[in-house]
Design a protein around this motif. Structure first.
Motif, PDB file in Angstrom:
ATOM      1  N   PRO A   1       4.811  -9.445   8.937  1.00  0.00           N
ATOM      2  CA  PRO A   1       5.681  -9.006   7.847  1.00  0.00           C
ATOM      3  C   PRO A   1       7.136  -9.149   8.271  1.00  0.00           C
ATOM      4  O   PRO A   1       7.459  -9.112   9.460  1.00  0.00           O
ATOM      5  N   THR A   2       8.011  -9.343   7.299  1.00  0.00           N
ATOM      6  CA  THR A   2       9.432  -9.469   7.602  1.00  0.00           C
ATOM      7  C   THR A   2      10.237  -8.487   6.759  1.00  0.00           C
ATOM      8  O   THR A   2       9.804  -8.065   5.683  1.00  0.00           O
ATOM      9  N   ARG A   3      11.412  -8.150   7.270  1.00  0.00           N
ATOM     10  CA  ARG A   3      12.288  -7.232   6.540  1.00  0.00           C
ATOM     11  C   ARG A   3      12.988  -7.912   5.376  1.00  0.00           C
ATOM     12  O   ARG A   3      13.555  -7.244   4.512  1.00  0.00           O
TER      13      ARG A   3
ATOM     14  N   LYS B   1       4.435  -7.101   3.561  1.00  0.00           N
ATOM     15  CA  LYS B   1       4.239  -5.767   4.121  1.00  0.00           C
ATOM     16  C   LYS B   1       2.894  -5.743   4.833  1.00  0.00           C
ATOM     17  O   LYS B   1       2.170  -6.733   4.872  1.00  0.00           O
ATOM     18  N   GLY B   2       2.568  -4.588   5.382  1.00  0.00           N
ATOM     19  CA  GLY B   2       1.279  -4.444   6.028  1.00  0.00           C
ATOM     20  C   GLY B   2       1.294  -4.897   7.470  1.00  0.00           C
ATOM     21  O   GLY B   2       2.349  -5.163   8.057  1.00  0.00           O
ATOM     22  N   PRO B   3       0.125  -5.016   8.082  1.00  0.00           N
ATOM     23  CA  PRO B   3       0.021  -5.347   9.505  1.00  0.00           C
ATOM     24  C   PRO B   3       0.300  -6.821   9.779  1.00  0.00           C
ATOM     25  O   PRO B   3       0.348  -7.652   8.871  1.00  0.00           O
ATOM     26  N   SER B   4       0.481  -7.138  11.038  1.00  0.00           N
ATOM     27  CA  SER B   4       0.522  -8.531  11.475  1.00  0.00           C
ATOM     28  C   SER B   4      -0.907  -9.062  11.552  1.00  0.00           C
ATOM     29  O   SER B   4      -1.852  -8.320  11.844  1.00  0.00           O
TER      30      SER B   4
ATOM     31  N   ALA C   1      -7.758 -11.233  13.002  1.00  0.00           N
ATOM     32  CA  ALA C   1      -7.481  -9.921  13.582  1.00  0.00           C
ATOM     33  C   ALA C   1      -6.170  -9.433  13.020  1.00  0.00           C
ATOM     34  O   ALA C   1      -5.334 -10.227  12.576  1.00  0.00           O
ATOM     35  N   GLN C   2      -5.983  -8.123  13.008  1.00  0.00           N
ATOM     36  CA  GLN C   2      -4.716  -7.579  12.533  1.00  0.00           C
ATOM     37  C   GLN C   2      -4.354  -6.331  13.332  1.00  0.00           C
ATOM     38  O   GLN C   2      -5.224  -5.619  13.831  1.00  0.00           O
TER      39      GLN C   2
ATOM     40  N   VAL D   1      -3.417  -9.019   2.974  1.00  0.00           N
ATOM     41  CA  VAL D   1      -2.977  -7.688   3.424  1.00  0.00           C
ATOM     42  C   VAL D   1      -1.797  -7.207   2.602  1.00  0.00           C
ATOM     43  O   VAL D   1      -1.558  -5.994   2.483  1.00  0.00           O
ATOM     44  N   ASN D   2      -1.044  -8.114   2.005  1.00  0.00           N
ATOM     45  CA  ASN D   2       0.085  -7.689   1.176  1.00  0.00           C
ATOM     46  C   ASN D   2      -0.351  -6.947  -0.071  1.00  0.00           C
ATOM     47  O   ASN D   2       0.368  -6.100  -0.587  1.00  0.00           O
ATOM     48  N   VAL D   3      -1.526  -7.302  -0.603  1.00  0.00           N
ATOM     49  CA  VAL D   3      -1.951  -6.722  -1.865  1.00  0.00           C
ATOM     50  C   VAL D   3      -2.829  -5.483  -1.674  1.00  0.00           C
ATOM     51  O   VAL D   3      -3.238  -4.858  -2.644  1.00  0.00           O
TER      52      VAL D   3
END
Length: 233
Positions: free
Chosen positions: A46-48, A53-56, A76-77, A230-232
Protein backbone atom coordinates in the motif's frame (compact mmCIF):
# COMPACT_ATOMS: atom_id res chain seq x y z
CA UNK A 1 15.77 -24.63 3.14
CA UNK A 2 15.10 -21.93 5.70
CA UNK A 3 11.59 -20.82 4.79
CA UNK A 4 10.45 -19.96 8.29
CA UNK A 5 13.11 -17.56 9.57
CA UNK A 6 14.75 -14.32 8.52
CA UNK A 7 16.88 -12.00 10.62
CA UNK A 8 15.41 -8.54 11.19
CA UNK A 9 18.06 -5.99 12.20
CA UNK A 10 17.20 -3.31 14.73
CA UNK A 11 19.31 -0.54 13.13
CA UNK A 12 20.54 0.38 9.65
CA UNK A 13 24.12 -0.06 10.86
CA UNK A 14 23.30 -3.62 11.87
CA UNK A 15 21.54 -4.22 8.55
CA UNK A 16 24.48 -2.91 6.52
CA UNK A 17 26.94 -5.03 8.52
CA UNK A 18 24.82 -8.13 7.94
CA UNK A 19 24.66 -7.42 4.21
CA UNK A 20 28.44 -7.11 3.99
CA UNK A 21 28.89 -10.34 5.90
CA UNK A 22 26.40 -12.33 3.81
CA UNK A 23 27.80 -10.89 0.57
CA UNK A 24 30.97 -12.85 1.26
CA UNK A 25 28.95 -16.06 0.85
CA UNK A 26 27.61 -15.16 -2.61
CA UNK A 27 28.76 -17.59 -5.31
CA UNK A 28 28.96 -16.08 -8.80
CA UNK A 29 29.18 -19.34 -10.71
CA UNK A 30 26.58 -21.73 -12.04
CA UNK A 31 24.36 -22.25 -15.04
CA UNK A 32 20.59 -22.62 -14.55
CA UNK A 33 19.95 -23.48 -18.21
CA UNK A 34 18.81 -27.02 -17.37
CA UNK A 35 16.39 -25.91 -14.66
CA UNK A 36 12.78 -26.73 -15.44
CA UNK A 37 10.92 -25.18 -12.50
CA UNK A 38 11.36 -21.44 -11.96
CA UNK A 39 10.07 -19.44 -9.03
CA UNK A 40 9.19 -15.83 -9.86
CA UNK A 41 8.69 -13.40 -6.97
CA UNK A 42 6.95 -10.04 -6.88
CA UNK A 43 5.35 -7.95 -4.14
CA UNK A 44 2.91 -5.07 -3.82
CA UNK A 45 2.60 -2.61 -0.95
CA UNK A 46 0.00 0.00 0.00
CA UNK A 47 1.11 3.57 -0.57
CA UNK A 48 0.30 6.87 1.08
CA UNK A 49 -0.24 8.53 -2.28
CA UNK A 50 -3.05 6.37 -3.63
CA UNK A 51 -6.23 4.67 -2.53
CA UNK A 52 -4.41 1.44 -1.83
CA UNK A 53 -4.86 0.10 1.68
CA UNK A 54 -4.54 -3.09 3.65
CA UNK A 55 -1.55 -5.39 4.09
CA UNK A 56 1.44 -5.88 1.84
CA UNK A 57 1.20 -8.90 -0.44
CA UNK A 58 3.73 -11.15 -2.13
CA UNK A 59 3.34 -13.73 -4.88
CA UNK A 60 5.42 -16.77 -5.76
CA UNK A 61 4.69 -18.14 -9.22
CA UNK A 62 5.95 -21.61 -10.08
CA UNK A 63 6.72 -21.65 -13.80
CA UNK A 64 7.35 -24.73 -15.93
CA UNK A 65 9.90 -23.96 -18.64
CA UNK A 66 9.06 -27.19 -20.46
CA UNK A 67 5.41 -26.32 -20.99
CA UNK A 68 5.83 -22.54 -20.84
CA UNK A 69 3.07 -22.08 -18.30
CA UNK A 70 2.18 -21.37 -14.69
CA UNK A 71 1.89 -24.44 -12.48
CA UNK A 72 1.03 -22.75 -9.20
CA UNK A 73 0.53 -19.35 -7.63
CA UNK A 74 1.09 -18.92 -3.90
CA UNK A 75 0.46 -15.72 -1.97
CA UNK A 76 1.29 -14.26 1.42
CA UNK A 77 0.42 -11.04 3.18
CA UNK A 78 1.63 -9.09 6.19
CA UNK A 79 0.57 -5.87 7.86
CA UNK A 80 2.88 -2.92 7.38
CA UNK A 81 3.61 -2.86 11.11
CA UNK A 82 5.21 -6.30 10.81
CA UNK A 83 7.60 -5.26 8.05
CA UNK A 84 10.93 -3.49 8.00
CA UNK A 85 10.44 0.08 6.68
CA UNK A 86 11.07 0.88 3.04
CA UNK A 87 14.62 2.20 2.72
CA UNK A 88 16.48 2.05 -0.61
CA UNK A 89 19.32 -0.48 -0.39
CA UNK A 90 17.63 -2.49 2.37
CA UNK A 91 14.67 -3.94 0.47
CA UNK A 92 15.45 -7.54 1.36
CA UNK A 93 14.74 -6.95 5.06
CA UNK A 94 11.30 -5.68 4.09
CA UNK A 95 10.23 -8.13 1.40
CA UNK A 96 12.11 -11.37 2.04
CA UNK A 97 9.83 -12.47 4.93
CA UNK A 98 6.85 -12.08 2.59
CA UNK A 99 8.56 -14.05 -0.15
CA UNK A 100 9.57 -16.84 2.20
CA UNK A 101 5.97 -17.16 3.39
CA UNK A 102 4.74 -17.36 -0.20
CA UNK A 103 7.40 -19.91 -1.21
CA UNK A 104 6.47 -22.09 1.76
CA UNK A 105 2.97 -22.45 0.27
CA UNK A 106 4.13 -23.92 -3.02
CA UNK A 107 3.83 -27.69 -3.35
CA UNK A 108 7.43 -27.85 -4.51
CA UNK A 109 10.40 -25.54 -4.31
CA UNK A 110 11.71 -24.12 -7.60
CA UNK A 111 15.15 -24.88 -8.94
CA UNK A 112 15.97 -21.23 -9.59
CA UNK A 113 14.45 -17.94 -8.44
CA UNK A 114 13.78 -14.76 -10.43
CA UNK A 115 13.28 -11.84 -8.06
CA UNK A 116 11.84 -8.41 -8.78
CA UNK A 117 14.89 -6.54 -7.46
CA UNK A 118 18.66 -6.45 -7.44
CA UNK A 119 21.16 -9.28 -7.25
CA UNK A 120 24.71 -8.09 -6.63
CA UNK A 121 24.05 -4.75 -8.39
CA UNK A 122 23.90 -3.18 -4.96
CA UNK A 123 26.19 -0.90 -2.90
CA UNK A 124 27.06 -3.77 -0.55
CA UNK A 125 26.70 -6.53 -3.18
CA UNK A 126 23.62 -8.00 -1.51
CA UNK A 127 20.36 -7.02 -3.12
CA UNK A 128 17.22 -8.99 -2.38
CA UNK A 129 17.94 -11.71 -4.97
CA UNK A 130 21.42 -12.27 -3.54
CA UNK A 131 20.11 -12.20 0.04
CA UNK A 132 17.40 -14.76 -0.70
CA UNK A 133 19.82 -16.90 -2.68
CA UNK A 134 22.29 -17.14 0.19
CA UNK A 135 19.52 -17.65 2.74
CA UNK A 136 17.90 -20.48 0.75
CA UNK A 137 21.06 -21.75 -0.98
CA UNK A 138 19.22 -21.53 -4.31
CA UNK A 139 20.35 -20.14 -7.66
CA UNK A 140 18.86 -16.65 -7.96
CA UNK A 141 18.81 -13.80 -10.47
CA UNK A 142 17.72 -10.24 -9.80
CA UNK A 143 15.61 -8.52 -12.45
CA UNK A 144 15.01 -4.89 -11.53
CA UNK A 145 12.98 -2.28 -13.38
CA UNK A 146 15.19 0.59 -12.19
CA UNK A 147 18.90 1.08 -11.61
CA UNK A 148 19.94 1.25 -7.96
CA UNK A 149 23.71 1.20 -8.22
CA UNK A 150 26.49 1.12 -10.81
CA UNK A 151 27.10 2.69 -14.20
CA UNK A 152 26.68 1.26 -17.70
CA UNK A 153 29.94 0.65 -19.52
CA UNK A 154 28.60 2.31 -22.67
CA UNK A 155 25.33 3.61 -24.11
CA UNK A 156 22.76 0.87 -24.51
CA UNK A 157 21.56 0.34 -28.10
CA UNK A 158 17.84 0.70 -28.76
CA UNK A 159 17.44 -2.73 -30.35
CA UNK A 160 15.73 -5.54 -28.49
CA UNK A 161 18.19 -7.99 -26.97
CA UNK A 162 20.95 -5.43 -26.54
CA UNK A 163 22.98 -5.55 -23.33
CA UNK A 164 25.89 -3.62 -21.82
CA UNK A 165 27.89 -4.36 -18.72
CA UNK A 166 26.96 -2.61 -15.48
CA UNK A 167 30.06 -1.61 -13.54
CA UNK A 168 31.16 -0.53 -10.10
CA UNK A 169 34.58 0.91 -10.85
CA UNK A 170 36.16 -1.79 -13.00
CA UNK A 171 34.10 -4.63 -11.53
CA UNK A 172 31.06 -5.94 -13.37
CA UNK A 173 28.00 -6.22 -11.15
CA UNK A 174 25.31 -6.92 -13.75
CA UNK A 175 23.81 -5.94 -17.08
CA UNK A 176 21.56 -3.31 -18.56
CA UNK A 177 19.35 -5.35 -20.85
CA UNK A 178 16.94 -4.03 -23.50
CA UNK A 179 14.26 -6.70 -23.58
CA UNK A 180 12.10 -4.91 -26.15
CA UNK A 181 12.80 -2.14 -28.65
CA UNK A 182 11.72 1.27 -27.40
CA UNK A 183 11.23 0.29 -23.75
CA UNK A 184 13.29 1.11 -20.68
CA UNK A 185 15.99 -1.48 -19.97
CA UNK A 186 15.99 -3.99 -17.16
CA UNK A 187 18.81 -4.41 -14.67
CA UNK A 188 19.85 -8.07 -14.64
CA UNK A 189 22.33 -9.23 -12.03
CA UNK A 190 23.21 -12.63 -10.61
CA UNK A 191 22.16 -13.19 -7.02
CA UNK A 192 23.72 -16.49 -5.99
CA UNK A 193 25.01 -19.67 -7.64
CA UNK A 194 24.65 -18.15 -11.13
CA UNK A 195 27.47 -16.78 -13.27
CA UNK A 196 27.46 -13.32 -14.82
CA UNK A 197 27.23 -14.44 -18.46
CA UNK A 198 24.82 -17.21 -17.51
CA UNK A 199 22.42 -14.78 -15.83
CA UNK A 200 22.01 -12.82 -19.06
CA UNK A 201 21.72 -15.94 -21.22
CA UNK A 202 19.05 -17.36 -18.94
CA UNK A 203 17.12 -14.11 -19.04
CA UNK A 204 17.21 -14.05 -22.83
CA UNK A 205 15.82 -17.59 -22.91
CA UNK A 206 12.72 -16.45 -21.01
CA UNK A 207 11.79 -13.37 -22.98
CA UNK A 208 8.49 -13.17 -24.81
CA UNK A 209 6.58 -10.24 -26.25
CA UNK A 210 6.67 -7.97 -23.20
CA UNK A 211 9.30 -6.06 -21.24
CA UNK A 212 9.49 -8.57 -18.39
CA UNK A 213 10.40 -12.25 -18.71
CA UNK A 214 7.14 -14.17 -18.72
CA UNK A 215 7.47 -15.82 -15.28
CA UNK A 216 8.05 -12.42 -13.65
CA UNK A 217 5.29 -10.83 -15.70
CA UNK A 218 2.90 -13.43 -14.35
CA UNK A 219 4.10 -12.77 -10.79
CA UNK A 220 3.61 -9.04 -11.34
CA UNK A 221 0.07 -9.57 -12.65
CA UNK A 222 -0.88 -11.82 -9.75
CA UNK A 223 0.63 -9.40 -7.22
CA UNK A 224 -1.51 -6.64 -8.69
CA UNK A 225 -4.58 -8.87 -8.49
CA UNK A 226 -3.90 -9.65 -4.83
CA UNK A 227 -3.37 -5.95 -4.15
CA UNK A 228 -6.82 -5.19 -5.59
CA UNK A 229 -8.41 -8.01 -3.61
CA UNK A 230 -7.07 -6.79 -0.26
CA UNK A 231 -8.11 -3.24 -1.12
CA UNK A 232 -11.77 -4.18 -1.29
CA UNK A 233 -11.89 -6.25 1.90
Amino acid sequence: MRLDSFARPSTLQEAAALQRTLAQSVVLAGNPCKARYIGALDASHPTRFSRQKGPSVAVAVLWDRQTGGVLEVATAQMDEAELFPYIPGYLSFREAPLYLAALARLSRLPEVLLVDGQGIAHPRRLGIAAHLGVHLNLPTIGVAKTLLFGRPESPLPLEAGSAVRLLDGETQIGWLFRSRSGVRPLVVSPGHRVGMEESLAFMRSLMGKTRLPEPLRQAHLHAGLQRRLVNVR
